[in-house]
Motif scaffolding. Sequence first.
Motif, PDB file in Angstrom:
ATOM      1  N   SER A  25      -5.146  -4.202 -12.204  1.00 41.72           N
ATOM      2  CA  SER A  25      -5.373  -5.386 -13.029  1.00 41.72           C
ATOM      3  C   SER A  25      -6.482  -6.117 -12.503  1.00 41.72           C
ATOM      4  O   SER A  25      -6.947  -6.077 -11.535  1.00 41.72           O
ATOM      5  N   SER A  26      -7.080  -6.993 -13.290  1.00 44.35           N
ATOM      6  CA  SER A  26      -8.064  -7.856 -12.982  1.00 44.35           C
ATOM      7  C   SER A  26      -7.719  -9.057 -11.887  1.00 44.35           C
ATOM      8  O   SER A  26      -8.344  -8.930 -10.871  1.00 44.35           O
ATOM      9  N   LEU A  27      -6.581  -9.514 -12.062  1.00 44.51           N
ATOM     10  CA  LEU A  27      -6.311 -10.703 -11.419  1.00 44.51           C
ATOM     11  C   LEU A  27      -4.699 -10.555 -10.639  1.00 44.51           C
ATOM     12  O   LEU A  27      -4.129  -9.329 -10.871  1.00 44.51           O
ATOM     13  N   SER A  28      -4.244 -11.089 -10.046  1.00 46.56           N
ATOM     14  CA  SER A  28      -3.135 -11.037  -9.067  1.00 46.56           C
ATOM     15  C   SER A  28      -1.970 -11.467 -10.094  1.00 46.56           C
ATOM     16  O   SER A  28      -2.250 -12.424 -10.978  1.00 46.56           O
ATOM     17  N   GLY A  29      -0.794 -10.811  -9.974  1.00 47.62           N
ATOM     18  CA  GLY A  29       0.389 -11.497 -10.845  1.00 47.62           C
ATOM     19  C   GLY A  29       0.500 -11.026 -12.190  1.00 47.62           C
ATOM     20  O   GLY A  29       0.944 -11.679 -12.850  1.00 47.62           O
ATOM     21  N   GLU A  30      -0.262  -9.927 -12.632  1.00 47.33           N
ATOM     22  CA  GLU A  30      -0.248  -9.594 -13.888  1.00 47.33           C
ATOM     23  C   GLU A  30       0.831  -8.586 -14.308  1.00 47.33           C
ATOM     24  O   GLU A  30       0.984  -8.353 -15.465  1.00 47.33           O
ATOM     25  N   GLY A  31       1.480  -8.075 -13.184  1.00 40.82           N
ATOM     26  CA  GLY A  31       2.574  -7.097 -13.650  1.00 40.82           C
ATOM     27  C   GLY A  31       2.308  -5.610 -13.272  1.00 40.82           C
ATOM     28  O   GLY A  31       2.924  -4.751 -13.590  1.00 40.82           O
ATOM     29  N   LYS A  32       1.431  -5.480 -12.269  1.00 42.23           N
ATOM     30  CA  LYS A  32       1.232  -3.971 -11.864  1.00 42.23           C
ATOM     31  C   LYS A  32       2.315  -3.428 -11.144  1.00 42.23           C
ATOM     32  O   LYS A  32       2.598  -2.208 -11.362  1.00 42.23           O
ATOM     33  N   SER A  33       3.108  -4.109 -10.051  1.00 40.58           N
ATOM     34  CA  SER A  33       3.925  -3.508  -9.447  1.00 40.58           C
ATOM     35  C   SER A  33       5.275  -3.080 -10.376  1.00 40.58           C
ATOM     36  O   SER A  33       5.789  -1.826 -10.379  1.00 40.58           O
ATOM     37  N   THR A  34       5.554  -4.044 -11.477  1.00 42.20           N
ATOM     38  CA  THR A  34       6.498  -3.988 -12.316  1.00 42.20           C
ATOM     39  C   THR A  34       6.283  -2.699 -13.279  1.00 42.20           C
ATOM     40  O   THR A  34       7.015  -1.876 -13.492  1.00 42.20           O
ATOM     41  N   THR A  35       5.041  -2.567 -13.587  1.00 42.03           N
ATOM     42  CA  THR A  35       4.359  -1.457 -14.569  1.00 42.03           C
ATOM     43  C   THR A  35       4.666  -0.239 -13.754  1.00 42.03           C
ATOM     44  O   THR A  35       5.251   0.716 -14.241  1.00 42.03           O
TER      45      THR A  35
END
Length: 253
Positions: free
Chosen positions: A61-71
């Motif tokens: 993602s562009s920023l931290s905390g956007e939901g990468k790990s959950t996705t």
Amino acid sequence: MKKKGMGKRAVRPEDEAKTFGEGLNFAAAEAYRLLRTNLLFALPYGALPEGENCRVVGVTSSLSGEGKSTTSLNLGYMLAGSGRKVLLVEADMRLPTISKRLGLDCKTGLSNLLAGLCGEQGVLQLSTIQENLWVMGAGETPPNPSELLGSDRMKAVLKSISPNFDFIILDLPPVNEVADALVASRLTHGIIMVVRKDYATRSSVEEAMRQLKHVNAKVLGFVMTHSEGQGGKYKSGYTGEYGYAGAKKGSLK
Ligand SMILES: Nc1ncnc2c1ncn2[C@@H]1O[C@H](COP(=O)(O)OP(=O)(O)OP(=O)(O)O)[C@@H](O)[C@H]1O
Ligand SMILES: [Mg+2]
């Protein structure tokens, strides 16, 4: 601009179990199934170089905390649920969360393997949430994650384990904050960009896309997280290759 009161953490600790696997509500599970289907279309077997059968996909993602790990986790869960053998790699060695969320060993993992401190078998853990879902934790935080991810050893590790899997998903750090995702993108067949609604800005996404383009990464599509759709906020949509056009229409600030 981030909305007032909108922190990185959107889910209370007691609700964490509802954010992945069997804990997902119907709408969220459907959205991740759709993501799985779209990924299979975006990256068909025919798209792989000859002789390769394992699809390696990075999630960033562009920023931290956007939901990468959950996705990454839910995509892995859904792919494994459809009979594919999946390895989820906690390639965010700076801020790993997946092993912990799954109650797996988070001490030994990718960093140890890349540093030559253990072998592959010592870092592959079978998840308890899905039969075919394997996890490689991040291991101890190294001082040089970008160099490790870009090393020949990383390339060799992927080459060596890929014949055992149908999919390898790399949960990567955000593009605009560290170089890891750009470096690792060269090892993937494609990248999924996560965009958190009312959090990522048009310029943050544009900057990330510019950087990914610069390293010739193949962006397969976009996942919008935190979107208020049917079934509540915990919903993910995969908008496909032209999702960015949607973002331009105003879903991003
Ligand atoms: N689709 C979604 N809808 C609502 N909340 C979500 C969604 N995806 C993730 N979240 C929540 O957003 C928060 C951040 O998610 P996550 O840890 O997956 O992000 P991340 O991009 O991996 O963060 P980091 O950059 O810190 O690694 C968590 O509380 C998670 O439960
Ligand atoms: Mg993460």
